[in-house]
Design an enzyme around this catalytic site. Structure first.
Site, short mmCIF file in Angstrom:
data_model
loop_
_atom_site.label_atom_id
_atom_site.label_comp_id
_atom_site.label_asym_id
_atom_site.label_seq_id
_atom_site.Cartn_x
_atom_site.Cartn_y
_atom_site.Cartn_z
N GLY A 287 163.51 -28.95 34.95
CA GLY A 287 164.42 -29.00 36.09
C GLY A 287 164.07 -30.15 37.02
O GLY A 287 164.95 -30.82 37.56
N THR A 288 162.79 -30.39 37.20
CA THR A 288 162.35 -31.46 38.10
C THR A 288 162.87 -32.81 37.61
O THR A 288 163.42 -33.59 38.39
CB THR A 288 160.80 -31.48 38.17
N ASN B 48 165.48 -20.72 45.47
CA ASN B 48 164.47 -20.06 44.65
C ASN B 48 163.66 -19.03 45.43
O ASN B 48 163.15 -18.08 44.85
CB ASN B 48 163.51 -21.10 44.03
N GLN C 194 167.92 -22.02 39.53
CA GLN C 194 167.83 -20.56 39.73
C GLN C 194 169.15 -19.85 39.49
O GLN C 194 169.17 -18.63 39.31
CB GLN C 194 167.35 -20.24 41.15
N SER D 109 166.84 -25.41 33.98
CA SER D 109 165.51 -25.39 33.37
C SER D 109 165.38 -24.13 32.52
O SER D 109 165.60 -23.02 33.03
CB SER D 109 164.46 -25.40 34.48
N HIS E 290 162.95 -22.32 31.31
CA HIS E 290 161.98 -21.23 31.53
C HIS E 290 162.42 -20.24 32.61
O HIS E 290 161.78 -19.22 32.83
CB HIS E 290 160.56 -21.77 31.78
N THR F 187 161.45 -39.15 21.97
CA THR F 187 161.72 -38.26 20.83
C THR F 187 161.90 -36.84 21.35
O THR F 187 161.13 -36.36 22.18
CB THR F 187 160.55 -38.33 19.82
N CYS G 264 155.28 -23.06 43.13
CA CYS G 264 154.67 -24.39 43.22
C CYS G 264 153.89 -24.56 44.51
O CYS G 264 153.14 -25.49 44.67
CB CYS G 264 155.75 -25.47 43.16
N1 PLP Z 1 164.58 -26.28 41.23
C1 PLP Z 1 164.41 -24.99 41.55
C2 PLP Z 1 165.39 -24.33 42.46
C3 PLP Z 1 163.33 -24.27 41.03
O1 PLP Z 1 163.18 -22.99 41.37
C4 PLP Z 1 162.43 -24.93 40.17
C5 PLP Z 1 161.25 -24.22 39.62
O2 PLP Z 1 160.69 -23.35 40.27
C6 PLP Z 1 162.66 -26.28 39.85
C7 PLP Z 1 163.74 -26.92 40.40
C8 PLP Z 1 161.75 -27.04 38.95
O3 PLP Z 1 161.99 -26.71 37.60
P1 PLP Z 1 160.90 -27.08 36.50
O4 PLP Z 1 159.77 -26.12 36.68
O5 PLP Z 1 161.58 -26.89 35.20
O6 PLP Z 1 160.51 -28.49 36.73
#
Ligand code: PLP
Length: 391
Positions: free
Chosen positions: A73-74, A152, A180, A200, A202, A238, A326
């Site tokens: 996601g980042t 989140n 989210q 994302s 996960h 890749t 995080c």
């Molecule tokens: N954006 C939101 C709203 C999130 O909650 C998160 C992860 O907690 C992310 C982005 C980041 O995703 P990733 O862990 O896949 O980099």
């Protein structure tokens, strides 16, 4: 290794769906060919990636070619904002909010240090953005507006379809961090004015380290990661095949399970929230007055420190968090709650986030343990809790 007994931190990450593991395993063992290889052994892997892309597109209600596969996601968030700032003519200004995940917030702060102007919109006590203020903040030099779909920490939803319309009318690109939202609420990008959207795997029972960026087919895009021509030249490197296959399966399962988010997850969250508010005095739900995700409960408890509560809850094998995973351990407390309430609730709130692998028994245990922990921290022995120990 310790296993969690009551996992109420599904916004941090989720359990892999067994069907996802089954689908990905052959791509870690048997089918290791490079999808760009010009032979059958590679072509079958390419086909598996194409299927995964289609499944993600179905979950998002868009076309498969609009899905760019990324590492998380980042990365998706960074790529969308970079594309706009670097390549939109006159792109010298970004609009975002003070409650974004650090994957957007920190990136924007970094852009600001490097000469880009950034407007960080505030929120009200319920976590809502003011749409009139948003509209006023857009200027001629604005490259992009980036606002999250679901927060989140609190689960508060921004009206992103309306926001996208405002941006379209102003001729400005719009990105939404839907990390989210995906898998928890319906998403149908077709017919919206959203240009970019991040997800994302996960967060919806897929593996960590794989994600996607929706890029609307009429939106210009230039990649951040440049190298080989993978992803139609939109993201080099890749492909992480097994994880991509897994994300596809997780997306398919998310579509199938979506009704459960309302019929099972929301009632679990609501039962938990009601019980905690009834049994623990001086508590309030953060974002209670806003539209929220069905799974998230962020509760402020008077007279506690969230970090101490987390330690006690951990001893009872309850996993939850004090905000974003995080940021665990950060001394300032949640930036989201500070934006909503000032310093008041930032250090005394806990986030409980439910998921489809939770059971009613998990809820029963949480309803029993959380009040004991709070009472212990407050140094109280409430009548409800007599005889209870929270070591
Ligand atoms: N954006 C939101 C709203 C999130 O909650 C998160 C992860 O907690 C992310 C982005 C980041 O995703 P990733 O862990 O896949 O980099």
């Amino acid at each position: 290794m310790a296993e969690c007994e009551i996992y109420l931190d599904n916004n941090a990450t989720t359990q892999l769906d067994p069907a996802v593991i089954e689908e990905m395993m052959p791509f870690l063992t048997k089918y290791y060919g490079n999808p760009s290889g010009g032979y059958q052994f590679g072509a079958q892997v390419r086909k598996a990636i194409d299927l995964a892309r289609e499944r993600v597109a179905t979950m998002l209600g868009c076309e498969a070619p609009e899905v760019v596969l990324t590492s998380c996601g980042t990365e998706s968030n960074n790529a969308a904002i970079n594309a706009a700032v670097q390549f939109e003519p006159g792109g010298k200004h970004v609009v975002t909010s003070a409650v974004e995940h650090s994957a957007v917030l920190r990136h924007c702060e970094d852009l600001a240090k490097r000469g880009c102007e950034v407007t960080f919109l505030g929120v009200d006590r319920d976590g809502n953005v003011d749409l009139a203020e948003l509209e006023e903040s857009i200027r001629r030099e604005t490259a992009i507006v980036s606002l999250m779909w679901a927060n989140n920490e609190t689960g508060v939803l921004f009206p992103v379809e309306k926001i996208a319309e405002i941006c379209r009318a102003k001729g400005v690109l719009f990105h939404t961090d839907a990390v989210q939202a995906a898998g928890k609420i319906p998403i149908r990008l077709r017919d919206t004015a959203i240009n970019f959207l991040s997800i994302s795997a996960h967060k919806f029972h897929g593996p960590k380290g794989v994600g996607a960026l929706y890029v609307n087919r009429r939106t210009r895009f230039r990649p951040t990661i440049i190298g080989g021509g993978q992803e139609n030249g939109r993201r080099a490197g890749t492909e992480n095949v097994a994880s991509i296959v897994a994300m596809g399966k997780a997306a398919e399962r998310a579509v199938e399970s979506l009704p459960e988010e309302e019929s099972r997850v929301r009632p679990m969250r609501d039962r938990f929230e009601k019980a905690i508010l009834a049994s623990v005095t001086e508590t309030s739900v953060n974002g209670a007055g806003a539209a929220r995700l069905p799974n998230t409960s962020n509760i402020a408890f008077e007279g506690i420190e969230s970090q101490s509560a987390l330690i006690l809850l951990d001893r009872h094998r309850v996993c939850c968090s004090a905000g974003s995973a995080c940021k665990t351990g950060s001394s300032e407390g949640s930036h989201v709650l500070r934006a909503m309430h000032g310093q008041d609730r930032a250090g005394r709130s806990l986030r409980f986030s439910f998921g489809r692998f939770n059971t009613e028994t998990d809820v029963d245990h949480a309803i029993e343990i959380v009040p004991k922990v709070i009472a212990k921290l407050r140094g109280l022995s409430s009548p409800v809790l007599q005889g209870a120990t929270a070591s």
